[in-house]
Design a protein around this motif. Structure first.
Motif, mmCIF file in Angstrom:
data_model
loop_
_atom_site.group_PDB
_atom_site.id
_atom_site.type_symbol
_atom_site.label_atom_id
_atom_site.label_comp_id
_atom_site.label_asym_id
_atom_site.label_seq_id
_atom_site.Cartn_x
_atom_site.Cartn_y
_atom_site.Cartn_z
ATOM 1 N N GLY A 44 0.843 -1.193 0.000
ATOM 2 C CA GLY A 44 0.000 0.000 0.000
ATOM 3 C C GLY A 44 0.873 1.236 0.000
ATOM 4 N N ALA A 45 0.272 2.355 -0.374
ATOM 5 C CA ALA A 45 1.000 3.622 -0.385
ATOM 6 C C ALA A 45 0.069 4.731 0.055
ATOM 7 C CB ALA A 45 1.563 3.916 -1.774
ATOM 8 N N ILE A 46 0.559 5.572 0.943
ATOM 9 C CA ILE A 46 -0.200 6.704 1.457
ATOM 10 C C ILE A 46 0.644 7.956 1.280
ATOM 11 C CG2 ILE A 46 -1.234 7.751 3.520
ATOM 12 C CD1 ILE A 46 -1.585 4.838 4.596
ATOM 13 N N VAL A 47 0.037 9.013 0.755
ATOM 14 C CA VAL A 47 0.721 10.291 0.638
ATOM 15 C C VAL A 47 -0.156 11.365 1.266
ATOM 16 C CG1 VAL A 47 1.608 12.077 -0.897
ATOM 17 C CG2 VAL A 47 2.026 9.678 -1.425
ATOM 18 N N ASN A 48 0.435 12.117 2.168
ATOM 19 C CA ASN A 48 -0.246 13.236 2.807
ATOM 20 C C ASN A 48 0.236 14.541 2.188
ATOM 21 O OD1 ASN A 48 -1.492 11.494 4.796
ATOM 22 N ND2 ASN A 48 0.494 11.401 5.817
ATOM 23 N N THR A 58 3.028 11.453 9.367
ATOM 24 C CA THR A 58 3.614 10.737 8.233
ATOM 25 C C THR A 58 4.763 9.848 8.702
ATOM 26 O OG1 THR A 58 3.013 12.493 6.671
ATOM 27 C CG2 THR A 58 4.839 11.044 6.042
ATOM 28 N N LYS A 59 5.640 10.399 9.512
ATOM 29 C CA LYS A 59 6.797 9.638 9.979
ATOM 30 C C LYS A 59 6.392 8.531 10.950
ATOM 31 C CE LYS A 59 9.782 13.631 9.298
ATOM 32 N NZ LYS A 59 10.693 14.625 9.929
ATOM 33 N N ALA A 60 5.421 8.834 11.816
ATOM 34 C CA ALA A 60 4.963 7.824 12.769
ATOM 35 C C ALA A 60 4.276 6.674 12.045
ATOM 36 C CB ALA A 60 4.015 8.461 13.792
ATOM 37 N N TRP A 61 3.477 7.004 11.026
ATOM 38 C CA TRP A 61 2.797 5.951 10.271
ATOM 39 C C TRP A 61 3.781 5.140 9.442
ATOM 40 C CZ3 TRP A 61 -1.410 9.962 8.651
ATOM 41 C CH2 TRP A 61 -2.377 10.028 9.660
ATOM 42 N N ALA A 62 4.835 5.772 8.947
ATOM 43 C CA ALA A 62 5.860 5.016 8.225
ATOM 44 C C ALA A 62 6.491 3.976 9.134
ATOM 45 C CB ALA A 62 6.924 5.966 7.677
ATOM 46 N N VAL A 119 4.425 5.257 3.661
ATOM 47 C CA VAL A 119 3.727 6.496 3.999
ATOM 48 C C VAL A 119 4.706 7.659 3.837
ATOM 49 C CG1 VAL A 119 2.310 7.703 5.698
ATOM 50 C CG2 VAL A 119 2.378 5.194 5.697
ATOM 51 N N ASN A 120 4.337 8.612 3.010
ATOM 52 C CA ASN A 120 5.180 9.766 2.730
ATOM 53 C C ASN A 120 4.307 11.021 2.629
ATOM 54 O OD1 ASN A 120 7.971 8.510 2.159
ATOM 55 N ND2 ASN A 120 6.604 7.287 0.860
ATOM 56 N N ALA A 121 4.951 12.164 2.488
ATOM 57 C CA ALA A 121 4.224 13.427 2.358
ATOM 58 C C ALA A 121 4.914 14.322 1.344
ATOM 59 C CB ALA A 121 4.143 14.145 3.707
ATOM 60 N N VAL A 122 4.152 15.242 0.783
ATOM 61 C CA VAL A 122 4.708 16.305 -0.050
ATOM 62 C C VAL A 122 4.393 17.641 0.610
ATOM 63 C CG1 VAL A 122 4.578 15.025 -2.232
ATOM 64 C CG2 VAL A 122 2.642 16.455 -1.514
ATOM 65 N N GLU A 123 5.319 18.576 0.451
ATOM 66 C CA GLU A 123 5.138 19.922 0.991
ATOM 67 C C GLU A 123 5.111 20.913 -0.169
ATOM 68 O OE1 GLU A 123 7.303 19.881 5.357
ATOM 69 O OE2 GLU A 123 8.503 20.400 3.586
ATOM 70 N N PRO A 124 3.942 21.192 -0.718
ATOM 71 C CA PRO A 124 3.864 22.152 -1.814
ATOM 72 C C PRO A 124 4.209 23.563 -1.366
ATOM 73 C CG PRO A 124 1.901 20.780 -1.710
ATOM 74 C CD PRO A 124 2.644 20.579 -0.434
ATOM 75 N N GLY A 125 4.769 24.324 -2.296
ATOM 76 C CA GLY A 125 4.877 25.755 -2.133
ATOM 77 C C GLY A 125 3.657 26.413 -2.745
ATOM 78 N N PRO A 126 3.715 27.718 -3.010
ATOM 79 C CA PRO A 126 2.581 28.413 -3.629
ATOM 80 C C PRO A 126 2.191 27.736 -4.943
ATOM 81 C CG PRO A 126 4.227 29.974 -2.880
ATOM 82 C CD PRO A 126 4.849 28.622 -2.742
#
Length: 249
Positions: free
Chosen positions: A137-141, A168-172, A182-189
């Protein structure tokens, strides 16, 4: 926007009726995933579904009101009822009110944390254990660059996404040993329907980064597509800046 190989997988994307969520739904469907487009606005959701199907993809709209634990759990149940399982979860739904801390009403604080923090928490709690049982499975926040540094007027929004980064880190750590990344992206504007009201302020914020411009929703979606794909098979617990370099300088 380059495609990713996701044939045979089921992807649930929240906040998928516009902006980054809609772009992500389109990209994952292009890669062969059966995409469940989740949102409150049925007309906009059905429009996203129609666009996916027009390009040969597979998608269904699933109504979702994520402002309560009950609503999040209901979405998880309906997603499984529609598609049989969920292999990919993209937590893209969120709100981003800006303003002085002293001006934030109690209802504003509750609304931001209900949607930005609690909804992903309850969805992961409902869906990740079954992913773990299947062994994949894969999860992205979807987070934000302002979770990394202080910005006046963004205390409420930024703090909610800082919580998402830690989750995100705890779920990983919790689900990674069972094959769930489990990972995340940090968008800018980013130019979306939701940020249109920011006008020149969006460009001014973007000008502070090396890229010097706002992102498109498709550029953020491309990063999400990478993280859910097998190309990122050894990526666990990453919080990936997709902000034109703003947090690097």
């Amino acid at each position: 926007m380059g495609s990713v190989e996701l044939a045979g997988r089921v992807a649930l994307v929240t906040g998928a009726t516009s902006g980054i969520g809609a772009a992500t739904a389109a990209l994952l469907a292009e890669g062969g995933a059966h995409v469940l487009v989740a949102g409150r606005d049925r007309a906009r959701g059905e429009a996203v579904v129609a666009a996916v199907r027009e390009h040969g993809g597979k998608a269904d709209f699933v109504a979702a009101d994520l402002r309560s634990a009950q609503g999040a759990r209901q979405l998880a149940r309906e997603a499984v009822a529609v598609a049989g399982r969920v292999d990919i979860l993209v937590n893209s739904a969120g709100i981003f009110p800006f303003g002085p801390t002293a001006d934030a009403a109690d209802a504003d604080v509750d609304a931001v944390y209900d949607l930005n923090v609690k909804a992903p928490f309850y969805l992961v709690a409902a869906l990740a254990p079954a992913m773990a049982e299947r062994g994949h499975g894969a999860i992205v926040n979807v987070s934000t660059m302002v979770s990394e540094y202080g910005v006046a007027g963004m205390a409420l929004y930024g703090s909610s996404k800082a919580a998402v980064n830690l989750l995100t880190k705890a779920w990983a750590s919790e689900f990674g040993p069972s094959g769930v990344r489990v990972n995340a992206v940090e968008p800018g504007p980013t130019r979306t329907e939701g940020t249109a009201a920011m006008g020149e302020a969006l460009d001014a914020l973007a000008a502070q980064a090396p890229a010097g411009r706002p992102a498109t929703a498709e550029e953020i979606a491309a990063a999400i597509g990478y993280l859910v794909s097998d190309a990122a098979s050894f990526v666990h617990g990453a919080v990936l800046p997709v902000d034109g370099g703003r947090t690097a300088v």
